[in-house]
Design a protein around this motif. Structure first.
Motif, PDB file in Angstrom:
ATOM      1  N   PHE A 162       0.798  -1.220   0.000  1.00  0.00           N
ATOM      2  CA  PHE A 162       0.000   0.000   0.000  1.00  0.00           C
ATOM      3  C   PHE A 162       0.835   1.276   0.000  1.00  0.00           C
ATOM      4  O   PHE A 162       0.458   2.269  -0.596  1.00  0.00           O
ATOM      5  CB  PHE A 162      -0.899   0.050   1.243  1.00  0.00           C
ATOM      6  N   GLN A 163       1.905   1.260   0.758  1.00  0.00           N
ATOM      7  CA  GLN A 163       2.613   2.526   0.992  1.00  0.00           C
ATOM      8  C   GLN A 163       4.118   2.308   1.075  1.00  0.00           C
ATOM      9  O   GLN A 163       4.571   1.304   1.626  1.00  0.00           O
ATOM     10  CB  GLN A 163       2.121   3.159   2.306  1.00  0.00           C
ATOM     11  N   ILE A 168       0.328   3.431  -5.418  1.00  0.00           N
ATOM     12  CA  ILE A 168       1.004   3.267  -4.128  1.00  0.00           C
ATOM     13  C   ILE A 168       1.222   4.641  -3.494  1.00  0.00           C
ATOM     14  O   ILE A 168       1.776   5.551  -4.136  1.00  0.00           O
ATOM     15  CB  ILE A 168       2.353   2.539  -4.289  1.00  0.00           C
ATOM     16  N   THR A 169       0.769   4.791  -2.267  1.00  0.00           N
ATOM     17  CA  THR A 169       0.967   6.035  -1.526  1.00  0.00           C
ATOM     18  C   THR A 169       2.429   6.134  -1.089  1.00  0.00           C
ATOM     19  O   THR A 169       3.057   5.122  -0.778  1.00  0.00           O
ATOM     20  CB  THR A 169       0.061   6.029  -0.273  1.00  0.00           C
ATOM     21  N   LEU A 226      -0.819  11.487  -4.191  1.00  0.00           N
ATOM     22  CA  LEU A 226      -0.553  10.359  -3.296  1.00  0.00           C
ATOM     23  C   LEU A 226       0.714  10.547  -2.455  1.00  0.00           C
ATOM     24  O   LEU A 226       1.152   9.624  -1.780  1.00  0.00           O
ATOM     25  CB  LEU A 226      -0.447   9.054  -4.092  1.00  0.00           C
ATOM     26  N   ARG A 271       2.866  12.190   0.606  1.00  0.00           N
ATOM     27  CA  ARG A 271       2.801  12.792   1.932  1.00  0.00           C
ATOM     28  C   ARG A 271       4.216  13.188   2.331  1.00  0.00           C
ATOM     29  O   ARG A 271       5.162  12.483   1.968  1.00  0.00           O
ATOM     30  CB  ARG A 271       2.220  11.798   2.949  1.00  0.00           C
TER      31      ARG A 271
END
Lengths: 311, 93
Positions: A27-28, A54-55, A78, A80
């Motif tokens: 996911f990340q 995918i973050t 996406l 951060r």
């Protein structure tokens, strides 16, 4: 088998690795450092991960991006970003992160906000040096519309040498625990489960995610269970020559981490909350993975209580 | 309710069934306990303890379909699916 002649993975190898992560439905990806933004092709790596859905979360010192990079990052839905700041004042922050860095960090945050970056957080590693500034640091994050994440100071890597000077004492850890319980909006990842109250369980994982939910991959492709367990004895393999899914299933180091049994903790009422705490801290302070987290709040209270009764 | 493997042996779709598509901002994968959902908008995880009852299929278009083992209509599962729909994690098609 892929070859890795360079100390750092090349762009193609990074793309191949992201392909593998996508195939495994990861996911990340969290990027840390060193300073990831110093790598010139880093925006390409982020963009490629985003094409797979995918973050990404980038941990940066906040001083390495210019106007152009801030604009690029702000256009990435996406992405951060977590900016490290270790004090609410230049005096405190700069004593830890280097002279002049506080003002550079603030400029870096302002640049990201100017370009409308949405998912911004500030990250503070809590030490004796900045313990009394936690409140103002949270206010600083609020001023910039950013979330605040408090991280645990762990005796790993360079921090081993600084441990005695910087780590929180017992009373400070208990005070921090009470502060966190009163402020559920503060992020802690899963690093503070040794002092976290049951009420914060729903805010994140209630046990160490290493080898269960997460892995750490270094710039040269070497794999470890966790960013804080990077001694040679914990090396799992290297993605330049090994398949990640095979390592995940078969690597003895990962299965060792998954099978940690901390018998001294199993009868404790807090065991469902913390599962024994951080194995990395236990390893570096007790030389064993199967020992309780030495910064466990229950053991502190048991030791403090008799003293309190005699006063 | 219907699911992607909802055709009988003659290839006919059961009329009372519903299909579910995983929302674009949600990623999901199979785990031993069931399904693990990840919301890319807030990075929250959702654990669905569904064992092997729920499966995810990725279509060539990139969309992902939520599949339920044929004939499984237990009440808890319906509640779970309704909850996921309510939270915007899956969409009825």
């Amino acid at each position: 088998m892929r070859e890795n002649p360079d100390p750092e993975l090349g762009l193609r190898q990074c793309f191949e690795f992201i392909d593998e992560l996508d195939r495994l439905s990861i996911f990340q990806i969290n990027f840390g450092g060193g300073e990831p933004l110093l790598r010139e092709d880093f925006p390409d790596i982020l963009a490629y991960a985003h094409t797979k859905g995918i973050t990404t979360c980038v941990s940066t010192n906040g001083t390495a991006h210019d106007e152009s990079l801030a604009r690029k990052l702000s256009a990435m839905e996406l992405a951060r970003i977590q900016v490290s700041v270790d004090g609410a004042t230049a005096e405190t922050n700069d004593a830890i992160r280097g002279k002049g860095t506080f003002n550079q960090i603030i400029r870096g945050i302002e640049l990201l906000k100017k370009h409308g970056f949405k998912h911004l957080s500030l990250n503070t590693v809590v030490t004796r040096k900045n313990f009394r500034e936690i409140g103002p640091i949270c206010e600083l994050a609020g001023y910039f519309g950013a979330r605040i994440r408090l991280s645990r100071f762990r005796p790993s890597g360079n921090a081993k040498q600084m441990w005695e000077k910087y780590h929180l004492d017992r009373e400070q850890l208990i005070e921090l625990s009470e502060f966190l319980n009163a402020h559920p909006e503060i992020l802690t990842g899963d690093s503070f489960f040794s002092i976290t109250d049951a009420t914060r369980r729903k805010l994140g994982l209630n046990m160490c995610g290493a080898a269960r939910m997460t892995l750490s991959v270094l710039p040269d492709g070497s794999v470890y269970p966790c960013a804080f367990l990077r001694d040679a004895s914990f090396m799992v393999g290297n993605i330049a020559r090994d398949r990640l899914d095979s390592l995940w299933i078969h690597a003895p180091v990962l299965n060792r981490i998954r099978n940690i049994r901390i018998e001294a903790c199993e009868s404790c009422s807090r065991f469902p909350v913390c599962h024994g705490g951080c194995p990395a801290v236990a390893h570096f302070l007790t030389k064993s993975l199967d020992q309780p987290d030495p910064e466990c709040i229950v053991s502190f209270r048991e030791e403090i209580q008799p003293y309190a009764e005699t006063v | 309710m219907v699911f992607t493997n909802s055709q009988n042996s003659f290839g006919n779709r059961r009329p009372e069934q519903t299909e579910y598509i995983v929302s674009p901002h949600i990623r999901v994968r199979k785990e031993p306990f069931g399904l693990l959902f990840f919301n890319t908008q807030n990075t929250k995880l959702t654990f669905v303890q569904s064992g092997d009852i729920l499966q995810v299929k990725r279509l060539p278009s990139g969309k992902r379909l939520l599949c339920v083992s044929e004939g499984d209509s237990r009440q808890n599962l319906k509640k779970t699916l309704a909850n996921l729909v309510h939270r915007g994690m899956i969409l009825e098609s």
